[in-house]
Structures are given as C-alpha cells and as structure tokens.
Design a protein around this motif. Sequence first.
Motif, short mmCIF file in Angstrom:
data_model
loop_
_atom_site.label_atom_id
_atom_site.label_comp_id
_atom_site.label_asym_id
_atom_site.label_seq_id
_atom_site.Cartn_x
_atom_site.Cartn_y
_atom_site.Cartn_z
N GLY A 32 -43.09 24.58 42.39
CA GLY A 32 -41.74 24.36 42.97
C GLY A 32 -40.59 24.60 41.80
O GLY A 32 -40.93 24.11 40.52
N ILE A 33 -39.56 25.39 42.03
CA ILE A 33 -38.55 25.51 40.84
C ILE A 33 -37.12 24.82 41.77
O ILE A 33 -36.77 25.20 42.65
CB ILE A 33 -38.65 27.05 40.86
CG1 ILE A 33 -39.77 27.51 40.27
CG2 ILE A 33 -37.43 27.54 39.96
CD1 ILE A 33 -40.09 28.97 40.05
N ALA A 102 -35.67 31.67 41.94
CA ALA A 102 -36.98 31.27 41.65
C ALA A 102 -37.95 32.16 41.45
O ALA A 102 -38.99 32.02 40.86
CB ALA A 102 -37.39 30.29 43.12
N GLU A 103 -38.00 33.03 42.24
CA GLU A 103 -39.00 34.17 42.54
C GLU A 103 -39.19 34.86 40.87
O GLU A 103 -40.29 34.99 40.59
CB GLU A 103 -38.81 35.38 43.33
CG GLU A 103 -40.07 36.44 43.37
CD GLU A 103 -39.69 37.14 44.51
OE1 GLU A 103 -40.82 38.24 45.00
OE2 GLU A 103 -38.88 37.35 45.35
N ARG A 108 -42.51 34.97 36.17
CA ARG A 108 -42.77 34.71 34.59
C ARG A 108 -43.47 33.81 34.34
O ARG A 108 -44.25 33.87 33.42
CB ARG A 108 -41.22 34.12 34.19
CG ARG A 108 -41.13 34.21 32.61
CD ARG A 108 -41.40 35.24 31.91
NE ARG A 108 -41.59 35.11 30.33
CZ ARG A 108 -42.58 35.65 29.85
NH1 ARG A 108 -43.34 36.50 30.11
NH2 ARG A 108 -42.32 35.58 28.28
N LEU A 109 -43.55 32.58 34.92
CA LEU A 109 -44.78 31.60 34.55
C LEU A 109 -46.13 31.89 34.88
O LEU A 109 -46.88 31.99 33.79
CB LEU A 109 -44.59 30.48 35.83
CG LEU A 109 -45.66 29.22 35.65
CD1 LEU A 109 -45.47 28.58 34.41
CD2 LEU A 109 -45.62 28.39 36.97
N ASN A 110 -46.52 32.94 35.87
CA ASN A 110 -47.59 33.47 36.14
C ASN A 110 -47.94 34.46 34.92
O ASN A 110 -49.14 34.54 34.40
CB ASN A 110 -47.76 34.27 37.49
CG ASN A 110 -47.66 33.31 38.69
OD1 ASN A 110 -48.47 32.38 38.43
ND2 ASN A 110 -47.00 33.54 39.62
N PHE A 125 -44.65 35.27 47.38
CA PHE A 125 -43.70 34.65 47.43
C PHE A 125 -42.90 34.69 48.77
O PHE A 125 -42.79 35.80 49.52
CB PHE A 125 -42.73 35.04 46.25
CG PHE A 125 -41.62 34.23 45.84
CD1 PHE A 125 -41.73 33.08 45.11
CD2 PHE A 125 -40.32 34.40 46.62
CE1 PHE A 125 -40.86 32.39 44.93
CE2 PHE A 125 -39.23 33.39 46.60
CZ PHE A 125 -39.32 32.39 45.69
N GLY A 126 -42.84 33.55 49.24
CA GLY A 126 -41.62 33.25 50.41
C GLY A 126 -42.28 33.57 51.63
O GLY A 126 -41.88 33.33 52.85
N ALA A 127 -43.85 33.73 51.67
CA ALA A 127 -44.58 33.90 52.88
C ALA A 127 -45.27 32.79 53.31
O ALA A 127 -45.38 31.72 52.61
CB ALA A 127 -45.75 35.13 52.66
N MET A 128 -45.48 32.55 54.78
CA MET A 128 -46.18 31.52 55.34
C MET A 128 -47.50 31.91 54.81
O MET A 128 -48.24 32.90 55.18
CB MET A 128 -46.32 31.43 56.78
CG MET A 128 -44.80 31.13 57.45
SD MET A 128 -44.41 29.55 56.90
CE MET A 128 -45.57 28.71 58.01
N MET A 129 -48.31 30.96 54.19
CA MET A 129 -49.78 31.06 53.55
C MET A 129 -50.47 29.94 53.98
O MET A 129 -50.15 29.00 54.25
CB MET A 129 -49.53 31.13 51.97
CG MET A 129 -48.60 32.29 51.50
SD MET A 129 -48.60 32.00 49.61
CE MET A 129 -47.13 31.15 49.50
N ASP A 130 -51.78 30.45 54.26
CA ASP A 130 -53.02 29.42 54.46
C ASP A 130 -53.59 29.43 53.32
O ASP A 130 -54.35 30.33 52.64
CB ASP A 130 -53.77 30.12 55.63
CG ASP A 130 -53.06 30.26 56.76
OD1 ASP A 130 -52.05 29.32 57.11
OD2 ASP A 130 -53.48 31.36 57.60
#
Length: 146
Positions: A32-33, A102-103, A108-110, A125-130
């Motif tokens: 979280g950012i 945020a993105e 950058r963190l990765n 990023f920003g997607a609905m993920m399982d």
Amino acid sequence: MKVVVQRSKEAFVKVDGEIKGKIDKGLVLLVGITHEDDELAARYAADKIANLRIFEDGEGKMNHSLLDQNGQILSISQFTLYGETKKGRRPNFMNAARPEKAEPLYNRLNELFEEKGIQVEKGVFGAMMDVSLINDGPVTLIVETP
C-alpha cells in the motif's frame, strides 16, 4: 508505505482467470502506498524486507533472510491497506495515493528488489486479482516506512 509480508511455501495471482505471477518459497507482499511516500520510502521498504530474518535456520530459529534463502517475491498492489475504518461502516481510502503516483512507486519498489538479485513476480496494478497463498508458519508481518 505499508507492506503486509507473508512467508509462503507457494503462491500465485490470477487476473481474469489467467496466472500473472507465481512463486515457490519466498514472500508475498501486499503493498500500500500513501501520499507522502517517495523513493526513500521505497528504498527503506526494499532493504528492510529483503533483509528481514524470518526464515528458519537448521535449528528452527528465524535467522535467515529472503536473500540468504534465494527466495522469490510475489508483489501485489493493495491500496486498501490505507482504508480508514474508524468512522462509519464504509472504509475511507483518502490516505491511499492516487494511481498516477502509486503505480510508479510500486514499480520502483519491485525494481529495487530485482536490483538485489531477487526474482519478483507481480499482479496487475489496479486490477481485480485472485491471490492464492500457502502461508508458511504462518508468518505475517507489517512493514511501515517511517
């Protein structure tokens, strides 16, 4: 920056039924950012997480880091970590950074993990993920930047 760190035996993330990232032994990160985060926050988090001694040695004590274990990271963007729940029944997400800030910082963190030689798998990023995870231990920590 707030990162939920979960030690995992295996994990993967799907978007629209398709696996986008998969790891074996390593860490699942929910990232979280917030508005104040910057390059220094990303560097702090990457260094702290890569060097956390949360993997067991031969005597069963947590003495090894992800770097010691040649572990992998599954990194998931998670703006809901900054959801405020003190008032009302609906979370307020005003403390989460907007996607345009945020993105790039999440990316950058990765990159910082990859610069340390760590294999990083990611969601979208920003997607609905399982997200599927076999939590090892279970070991779950929260790393927050100062």
